[in-house]
Design a protein around this motif. Structure first.
Motif, PDB file in Angstrom:
ATOM      1  N   VAL A 192      28.025 -15.822  -6.481  1.00 21.94           N
ATOM      2  CA  VAL A 192      29.632 -15.849  -5.776  1.00 21.94           C
ATOM      3  C   VAL A 192      28.521 -17.656  -4.715  1.00 21.94           C
ATOM      4  O   VAL A 192      27.999 -17.700  -3.956  1.00 21.94           O
ATOM      5  CB  VAL A 192      30.523 -15.551  -5.764  1.00 21.94           C
ATOM      6  CG1 VAL A 192      30.339 -14.887  -6.733  1.00 21.94           C
ATOM      7  CG2 VAL A 192      30.404 -14.564  -3.967  1.00 21.94           C
ATOM      8  N   GLU A 193      30.177 -18.489  -4.389  1.00 22.42           N
ATOM      9  CA  GLU A 193      30.004 -19.679  -3.904  1.00 22.42           C
ATOM     10  C   GLU A 193      29.837 -19.177  -2.078  1.00 22.42           C
ATOM     11  O   GLU A 193      30.229 -18.146  -1.438  1.00 22.42           O
ATOM     12  CB  GLU A 193      31.757 -20.162  -4.031  1.00 22.42           C
ATOM     13  CG  GLU A 193      31.621 -21.149  -5.209  1.00 22.42           C
ATOM     14  CD  GLU A 193      30.604 -21.798  -5.571  1.00 22.42           C
ATOM     15  OE1 GLU A 193      30.088 -22.494  -3.730  1.00 22.42           O
ATOM     16  OE2 GLU A 193      30.072 -22.718  -6.499  1.00 22.42           O
ATOM     17  N   THR A 194      29.072 -19.754  -1.856  1.00 24.05           N
ATOM     18  CA  THR A 194      28.502 -19.267  -0.155  1.00 24.05           C
ATOM     19  C   THR A 194      29.619 -19.402   0.467  1.00 24.05           C
ATOM     20  O   THR A 194      29.579 -18.724   1.968  1.00 24.05           O
ATOM     21  CB  THR A 194      27.164 -20.245   0.131  1.00 24.05           C
ATOM     22  OG1 THR A 194      25.971 -20.319  -0.724  1.00 24.05           O
ATOM     23  CG2 THR A 194      26.395 -20.328   1.541  1.00 24.05           C
ATOM     24  N   ALA A 195      30.412 -20.187   0.457  1.00 22.73           N
ATOM     25  CA  ALA A 195      31.619 -20.754   1.393  1.00 22.73           C
ATOM     26  C   ALA A 195      33.114 -19.399   1.763  1.00 22.73           C
ATOM     27  O   ALA A 195      33.329 -18.559   2.638  1.00 22.73           O
ATOM     28  CB  ALA A 195      32.348 -21.496   1.210  1.00 22.73           C
ATOM     29  N   ASP A 196      32.912 -18.498  -0.064  1.00 26.56           N
ATOM     30  CA  ASP A 196      33.880 -17.135   0.007  1.00 26.56           C
ATOM     31  C   ASP A 196      33.194 -16.394   0.524  1.00 26.56           C
ATOM     32  O   ASP A 196      33.737 -15.709   1.935  1.00 26.56           O
ATOM     33  CB  ASP A 196      33.715 -17.143  -0.971  1.00 26.56           C
ATOM     34  CG  ASP A 196      34.893 -17.948  -2.115  1.00 26.56           C
ATOM     35  OD1 ASP A 196      35.690 -19.077  -0.967  1.00 26.56           O
ATOM     36  OD2 ASP A 196      34.357 -18.407  -3.434  1.00 26.56           O
ATOM     37  N   ILE A 197      31.302 -16.413   0.570  1.00 23.65           N
ATOM     38  CA  ILE A 197      30.720 -15.341   1.753  1.00 23.65           C
ATOM     39  C   ILE A 197      30.595 -15.051   3.374  1.00 23.65           C
ATOM     40  O   ILE A 197      31.284 -15.022   3.550  1.00 23.65           O
ATOM     41  CB  ILE A 197      28.846 -14.967   0.977  1.00 23.65           C
ATOM     42  CG1 ILE A 197      29.127 -15.276  -0.157  1.00 23.65           C
ATOM     43  CG2 ILE A 197      28.293 -14.266   1.976  1.00 23.65           C
ATOM     44  CD1 ILE A 197      27.502 -14.955  -1.194  1.00 23.65           C
ATOM     45  N   VAL A 198      30.471 -16.756   3.425  1.00 25.24           N
ATOM     46  CA  VAL A 198      30.316 -16.773   4.718  1.00 25.24           C
ATOM     47  C   VAL A 198      32.388 -16.216   4.780  1.00 25.24           C
ATOM     48  O   VAL A 198      32.206 -16.068   6.467  1.00 25.24           O
ATOM     49  CB  VAL A 198      30.408 -18.477   4.991  1.00 25.24           C
ATOM     50  CG1 VAL A 198      30.730 -18.774   6.755  1.00 25.24           C
ATOM     51  CG2 VAL A 198      28.848 -18.621   4.673  1.00 25.24           C
TER      52      VAL A 198
END
Length: 209
Positions: A36-42
């Motif tokens: 998934v999108e890195t921004a969502d994980i971060v």
């Protein structure tokens, strides 16, 4: 530690609806299959105040590894893969990229594991189970009474063996191994909804050898 108190977040929103998981304990976090999108994980790591220790890959297919390097570059953490899938990362023909018309080559993992290895995450012990079949180095990650099965076992389904280096006989052996776990073991698969070993033992016709 049985894992009841660990933080767990599931993202069922990858490029082909694969599951990405964030788990954490005592301020340390791990991401399983960063598709998934890195921004969502971060965002979740920041909200939970988790320092990223591991980026765990259940196997080396594009939908499960897509953002592994971007995540490592953004938040650190060691990329972990089974030693028998390590070579797939750099080969688009077997890492699944070519199926999407891509020629994506991924760099090397930081840590290569094998059956029985234990990774420490806060107070958790993450046990590596080698479950080949979907890929040669497919692995499951057991955290107490929870197991992350990648594309080996799904709710009412099992992994494909017609991609790249899949092997049906090895998959069946891996599934028998998983069925030795307690019925109450909660299963977090690479696609689809959460289940448990007991439910799959009773209802998953793909396991009736």
């Amino acid at each position: 530690m049985k894992g009841e108190d660990m933080f767990l977040k599931r993202f069922p929103t990858g490029i082909i609806s694969e599951n990405c998981y964030i788990i954490g304990d005592a301020g340390e976090g791990a991401v399983i299959d960063p598709g998934v999108e890195t921004a969502d994980i971060v965002k979740v790591l920041d909200e939970q105040k988790l320092s990223l220790k591991y980026i765990l890959l259940t196997h080396a297919h594009l939908d499960h590894i897509l953002n592994m390097e971007k995540l490592r570059d953004t938040r650190g953490g060691k990329i972990v893969i089974h030693e028998e899938d390590a070579g797939l990362l750099g080969d688009p023909a077997v890492n699944g990229a070519s199926l999407f018309g891509l020629n994506t080559v991924f760099g090397e993992a930081d840590i290569k594991v094998r059956e029985g290895d234990i990774l420490k995450l806060g107070g958790l012990e993450l046990e590596i189970l080698h479950t080949p079949g979907h890929t040669p180095g497919s692995m499951c990650i057991k955290a107490g009474d929870n197991i992350f099965t990648g594309d080996t076992l799904f709710r009412m389904g099992v992994g494909r063996t017609d991609l790249g280096a899949g092997d049906h006989d090895k998959l069946m052996s891996s599934l028998k191994k998983l069925m030795e776990l307690d019925d109450s073991t909660k299963v977090y698969p690479g696609h689809g909804s959460v289940t448990d070993i007991g439910y799959e033992r009773r209802n998953n016709t793909s396991l009736w050898y």
